[in-house]
Design a protein around this motif. Structure first.
Motif, PDB file in Angstrom:
ATOM      1  N   ASP A   3      41.042 -74.594  65.770  1.00 52.08           N
ATOM      2  CA  ASP A   3      40.377 -74.370  64.498  1.00 52.08           C
ATOM      3  C   ASP A   3      40.033 -73.138  64.270  1.00 52.08           C
ATOM      4  O   ASP A   3      39.138 -72.623  64.508  1.00 52.08           O
ATOM      5  CB  ASP A   3      39.123 -75.591  64.657  1.00 52.08           C
ATOM      6  CG  ASP A   3      38.652 -75.645  63.394  1.00 52.08           C
ATOM      7  OD1 ASP A   3      39.023 -74.598  62.353  1.00 52.08           O
ATOM      8  OD2 ASP A   3      37.850 -76.578  63.122  1.00 52.08           O
ATOM      9  N   THR A   4      41.005 -72.451  63.838  1.00 53.93           N
ATOM     10  CA  THR A   4      40.876 -70.930  63.231  1.00 53.93           C
ATOM     11  C   THR A   4      39.537 -70.879  62.334  1.00 53.93           C
ATOM     12  O   THR A   4      38.868 -69.865  62.234  1.00 53.93           O
ATOM     13  CB  THR A   4      42.048 -70.380  62.518  1.00 53.93           C
ATOM     14  OG1 THR A   4      43.089 -70.773  63.291  1.00 53.93           O
ATOM     15  CG2 THR A   4      42.086 -68.964  62.001  1.00 53.93           C
ATOM     16  N   ARG A   5      39.586 -71.749  61.295  1.00 56.07           N
ATOM     17  CA  ARG A   5      38.417 -71.573  60.382  1.00 56.07           C
ATOM     18  C   ARG A   5      37.133 -71.519  61.019  1.00 56.07           C
ATOM     19  O   ARG A   5      36.147 -70.823  60.853  1.00 56.07           O
ATOM     20  CB  ARG A   5      38.577 -72.556  59.312  1.00 56.07           C
ATOM     21  CG  ARG A   5      37.553 -72.367  58.342  1.00 56.07           C
ATOM     22  CD  ARG A   5      37.718 -73.584  57.216  1.00 56.07           C
ATOM     23  NE  ARG A   5      38.975 -73.264  56.197  1.00 56.07           N
ATOM     24  CZ  ARG A   5      39.192 -74.020  55.092  1.00 56.07           C
ATOM     25  NH1 ARG A   5      38.516 -75.084  54.690  1.00 56.07           N
ATOM     26  NH2 ARG A   5      40.303 -73.783  54.535  1.00 56.07           N
ATOM     27  N   ASN A   6      37.055 -72.647  61.928  1.00 59.98           N
ATOM     28  CA  ASN A   6      35.430 -72.758  62.644  1.00 59.98           C
ATOM     29  C   ASN A   6      35.362 -71.536  63.511  1.00 59.98           C
ATOM     30  O   ASN A   6      34.148 -71.150  63.527  1.00 59.98           O
ATOM     31  CB  ASN A   6      35.541 -74.120  63.514  1.00 59.98           C
ATOM     32  CG  ASN A   6      34.210 -74.605  64.021  1.00 59.98           C
ATOM     33  OD1 ASN A   6      33.531 -74.585  63.418  1.00 59.98           O
ATOM     34  ND2 ASN A   6      34.428 -74.785  65.346  1.00 59.98           N
ATOM     35  N   GLU A   7      36.277 -70.912  64.187  1.00 63.84           N
ATOM     36  CA  GLU A   7      36.213 -69.805  65.031  1.00 63.84           C
ATOM     37  C   GLU A   7      35.820 -68.910  64.211  1.00 63.84           C
ATOM     38  O   GLU A   7      34.700 -67.881  64.659  1.00 63.84           O
ATOM     39  CB  GLU A   7      37.506 -69.610  65.822  1.00 63.84           C
ATOM     40  CG  GLU A   7      37.294 -68.499  66.930  1.00 63.84           C
ATOM     41  CD  GLU A   7      36.327 -68.846  67.746  1.00 63.84           C
ATOM     42  OE1 GLU A   7      35.907 -67.861  68.615  1.00 63.84           O
ATOM     43  OE2 GLU A   7      35.916 -70.002  68.466  1.00 63.84           O
ATOM     44  N   LYS A   8      36.310 -68.703  63.132  1.00 67.85           N
ATOM     45  CA  LYS A   8      35.998 -67.346  62.222  1.00 67.85           C
ATOM     46  C   LYS A   8      34.619 -67.537  61.690  1.00 67.85           C
ATOM     47  O   LYS A   8      33.750 -66.522  61.531  1.00 67.85           O
ATOM     48  CB  LYS A   8      36.933 -67.296  61.019  1.00 67.85           C
ATOM     49  CG  LYS A   8      38.364 -66.692  61.124  1.00 67.85           C
ATOM     50  CD  LYS A   8      39.277 -66.541  60.035  1.00 67.85           C
ATOM     51  CE  LYS A   8      40.401 -65.721  60.165  1.00 67.85           C
ATOM     52  NZ  LYS A   8      41.228 -65.727  58.943  1.00 67.85           N
ATOM     53  N   ASN A   9      34.174 -68.833  61.360  1.00 70.34           N
ATOM     54  CA  ASN A   9      32.901 -68.856  60.780  1.00 70.34           C
ATOM     55  C   ASN A   9      31.712 -68.790  62.221  1.00 70.34           C
ATOM     56  O   ASN A   9      30.758 -68.159  61.626  1.00 70.34           O
ATOM     57  CB  ASN A   9      32.514 -70.424  60.614  1.00 70.34           C
ATOM     58  CG  ASN A   9      33.166 -70.657  59.046  1.00 70.34           C
ATOM     59  OD1 ASN A   9      33.515 -69.608  58.268  1.00 70.34           O
ATOM     60  ND2 ASN A   9      33.681 -72.029  58.713  1.00 70.34           N
ATOM     61  N   ILE A 143      37.563 -59.914  60.019  1.00 68.52           N
ATOM     62  CA  ILE A 143      36.786 -60.873  59.579  1.00 68.52           C
ATOM     63  C   ILE A 143      35.906 -60.607  58.484  1.00 68.52           C
ATOM     64  O   ILE A 143      34.706 -59.796  58.786  1.00 68.52           O
ATOM     65  CB  ILE A 143      36.407 -61.896  60.508  1.00 68.52           C
ATOM     66  CG1 ILE A 143      37.062 -62.651  61.376  1.00 68.52           C
ATOM     67  CG2 ILE A 143      35.555 -63.208  59.759  1.00 68.52           C
ATOM     68  CD1 ILE A 143      36.835 -63.425  62.805  1.00 68.52           C
ATOM     69  N   GLY A 144      36.072 -61.158  57.308  1.00 72.64           N
ATOM     70  CA  GLY A 144      35.036 -60.579  55.960  1.00 72.64           C
ATOM     71  C   GLY A 144      34.407 -61.866  55.765  1.00 72.64           C
ATOM     72  O   GLY A 144      34.085 -62.812  56.684  1.00 72.64           O
ATOM     73  N   TYR A 145      33.926 -62.133  54.609  1.00 70.43           N
ATOM     74  CA  TYR A 145      33.267 -63.351  53.925  1.00 70.43           C
ATOM     75  C   TYR A 145      34.096 -64.433  53.788  1.00 70.43           C
ATOM     76  O   TYR A 145      33.198 -65.639  53.359  1.00 70.43           O
ATOM     77  CB  TYR A 145      32.275 -62.912  53.050  1.00 70.43           C
ATOM     78  CG  TYR A 145      30.919 -61.939  53.324  1.00 70.43           C
ATOM     79  CD1 TYR A 145      29.959 -62.422  53.685  1.00 70.43           C
ATOM     80  CD2 TYR A 145      31.426 -60.652  53.069  1.00 70.43           C
ATOM     81  CE1 TYR A 145      28.882 -61.563  54.267  1.00 70.43           C
ATOM     82  CE2 TYR A 145      30.341 -59.625  53.550  1.00 70.43           C
ATOM     83  CZ  TYR A 145      28.958 -60.274  53.982  1.00 70.43           C
ATOM     84  OH  TYR A 145      28.011 -59.195  54.501  1.00 70.43           O
ATOM     85  N   SER A 173      39.697 -58.597  70.709  1.00 72.80           N
ATOM     86  CA  SER A 173      40.554 -59.214  69.916  1.00 72.80           C
ATOM     87  C   SER A 173      39.937 -60.438  69.246  1.00 72.80           C
ATOM     88  O   SER A 173      38.995 -61.212  69.755  1.00 72.80           O
ATOM     89  CB  SER A 173      41.642 -59.964  71.016  1.00 72.80           C
ATOM     90  OG  SER A 173      42.540 -60.826  70.047  1.00 72.80           O
ATOM     91  N   ILE A 174      40.340 -60.981  67.921  1.00 72.69           N
ATOM     92  CA  ILE A 174      39.772 -61.920  67.081  1.00 72.69           C
ATOM     93  C   ILE A 174      40.857 -62.823  66.622  1.00 72.69           C
ATOM     94  O   ILE A 174      41.921 -62.451  66.598  1.00 72.69           O
ATOM     95  CB  ILE A 174      38.510 -61.347  66.250  1.00 72.69           C
ATOM     96  CG1 ILE A 174      39.403 -60.322  64.997  1.00 72.69           C
ATOM     97  CG2 ILE A 174      37.609 -60.692  66.589  1.00 72.69           C
ATOM     98  CD1 ILE A 174      38.894 -60.286  63.839  1.00 72.69           C
ATOM     99  N   VAL A 175      40.261 -63.989  66.375  1.00 69.57           N
ATOM    100  CA  VAL A 175      41.175 -64.819  65.793  1.00 69.57           C
ATOM    101  C   VAL A 175      41.766 -64.582  64.243  1.00 69.57           C
ATOM    102  O   VAL A 175      41.058 -63.980  63.537  1.00 69.57           O
ATOM    103  CB  VAL A 175      40.644 -66.424  65.560  1.00 69.57           C
ATOM    104  CG1 VAL A 175      39.477 -66.345  64.727  1.00 69.57           C
ATOM    105  CG2 VAL A 175      41.693 -67.354  65.337  1.00 69.57           C
ATOM    106  N   HIS A 176      42.926 -64.376  63.932  1.00 70.40           N
ATOM    107  CA  HIS A 176      43.571 -64.380  62.750  1.00 70.40           C
ATOM    108  C   HIS A 176      44.439 -65.196  62.347  1.00 70.40           C
ATOM    109  O   HIS A 176      45.439 -66.038  63.062  1.00 70.40           O
ATOM    110  CB  HIS A 176      43.994 -62.813  62.926  1.00 70.40           C
ATOM    111  CG  HIS A 176      45.021 -62.407  63.561  1.00 70.40           C
ATOM    112  ND1 HIS A 176      44.899 -62.142  64.943  1.00 70.40           N
ATOM    113  CD2 HIS A 176      46.727 -62.729  63.585  1.00 70.40           C
ATOM    114  CE1 HIS A 176      46.007 -62.036  65.746  1.00 70.40           C
ATOM    115  NE2 HIS A 176      46.964 -62.206  64.864  1.00 70.40           N
ATOM    116  N   GLY A 177      44.774 -65.174  61.090  1.00 73.96           N
ATOM    117  CA  GLY A 177      45.883 -66.091  60.538  1.00 73.96           C
ATOM    118  C   GLY A 177      47.025 -65.472  60.183  1.00 73.96           C
ATOM    119  O   GLY A 177      47.038 -64.073  60.076  1.00 73.96           O
ATOM    120  N   ARG A 178      47.983 -66.072  59.667  1.00 76.72           N
ATOM    121  CA  ARG A 178      49.335 -65.429  59.247  1.00 76.72           C
ATOM    122  C   ARG A 178      49.251 -64.667  58.076  1.00 76.72           C
ATOM    123  O   ARG A 178      50.060 -63.742  57.955  1.00 76.72           O
ATOM    124  CB  ARG A 178      50.466 -66.826  58.976  1.00 76.72           C
ATOM    125  CG  ARG A 178      49.970 -67.544  57.655  1.00 76.72           C
ATOM    126  CD  ARG A 178      50.719 -68.815  57.743  1.00 76.72           C
ATOM    127  NE  ARG A 178      52.219 -68.789  57.441  1.00 76.72           N
ATOM    128  CZ  ARG A 178      53.275 -69.523  57.173  1.00 76.72           C
ATOM    129  NH1 ARG A 178      52.851 -70.864  57.110  1.00 76.72           N
ATOM    130  NH2 ARG A 178      54.494 -69.019  57.273  1.00 76.72           N
TER     131      ARG A 178
END
Length: 196
Positions: A3-9, A143-145, A173-178
């Motif tokens: 869950d990329t979105r959850n990890e970013k949050n 990761i921004g807002y 390292s942080i999670v990132h999307g395509r």
């Protein structure tokens, strides 16, 4: 499934807390050091145009960079957001007094101010864009807002992309999307990280 979105949050909340924990005195000291480091860079010295951001609560105060750039005769532009289209455009200013509260209570230039054309940039050296974030990693991802304004805008930007962040807000390292983009280097109070 990851869950990329959850990890970013989760990372957003973590680094908001880290920023909020800074005393006003310590924040001012770090902000001044970061601005000084940026202004000493060759990238800044040779750029004709500097794309800024107007800091909101907790963000690094980069206003001194804009003041120095204007004094040096460089062109300075700030973003103006169009929420209904999820778009962002940079408009030139002549003074920080040209900025007024806009969407999200962020200072913005007037909609009638001249617009910076990212497609007119012929070389990376011409223009540098300062990009805020809650956290960067050592590969240059951020990761921004979570609104995606910068990722959409920078997909057409040919200049130099400069990340600005506190040293305590840099991860290995942080999670990132395509669709997430990287910056060319990161400036913190600890130094400058060039992204390979």
């Amino acid at each position: 499934m990851y869950d990329t979105r959850n990890e970013k949050n989760k990372l957003r909340e973590k680094y908001k807390r880290i920023r909020e924990a800074l005393s006003s005195t310590e924040k001012q000291r770090l902000d001044e050091k970061i601005c000084s480091r940026f202004l000493s860079l060759v990238t800044y010295r040779f750029a004709d145009t500097v794309l800024m951001y107007a800091p909101i609560k907790g963000e690094i105060n980069v206003d001194p960079i804009a003041v120095a750039a204007l004094k040096a005769g460089k062109r300075v532009a700030y973003p103006r957001c169009i929420p209904e289209k999820s778009e962002m455009f940079f408009h030139y200013i002549n003074s920080l007094d040209d900025l007024k509260d806009g969407y999200y209570s962020i200072r913005e230039p007037d909609e009638n101010a001249p617009v910076f054309d990212p497609t007119a940039v012929k070389s990376r050296e011409e223009c540098v864009c300062i990009i805020p974030a809650l956290v960067y990693d050592k590969q240059g991802y951020r990761i921004g807002y979570g609104k995606g304004y910068y990722d959409r805008y920078l997909s057409h930007f040919k200049g130099t992309k400069a990340g600005i962040v506190y040293g305590s807000c840099i991860e290995d390292s942080i999670v990132h999307g395509r669709y997430d983009l990287t910056v060319d280097f990161i400036v913190s109070e600890r130094g400058v990280n060039i992204i390979k």
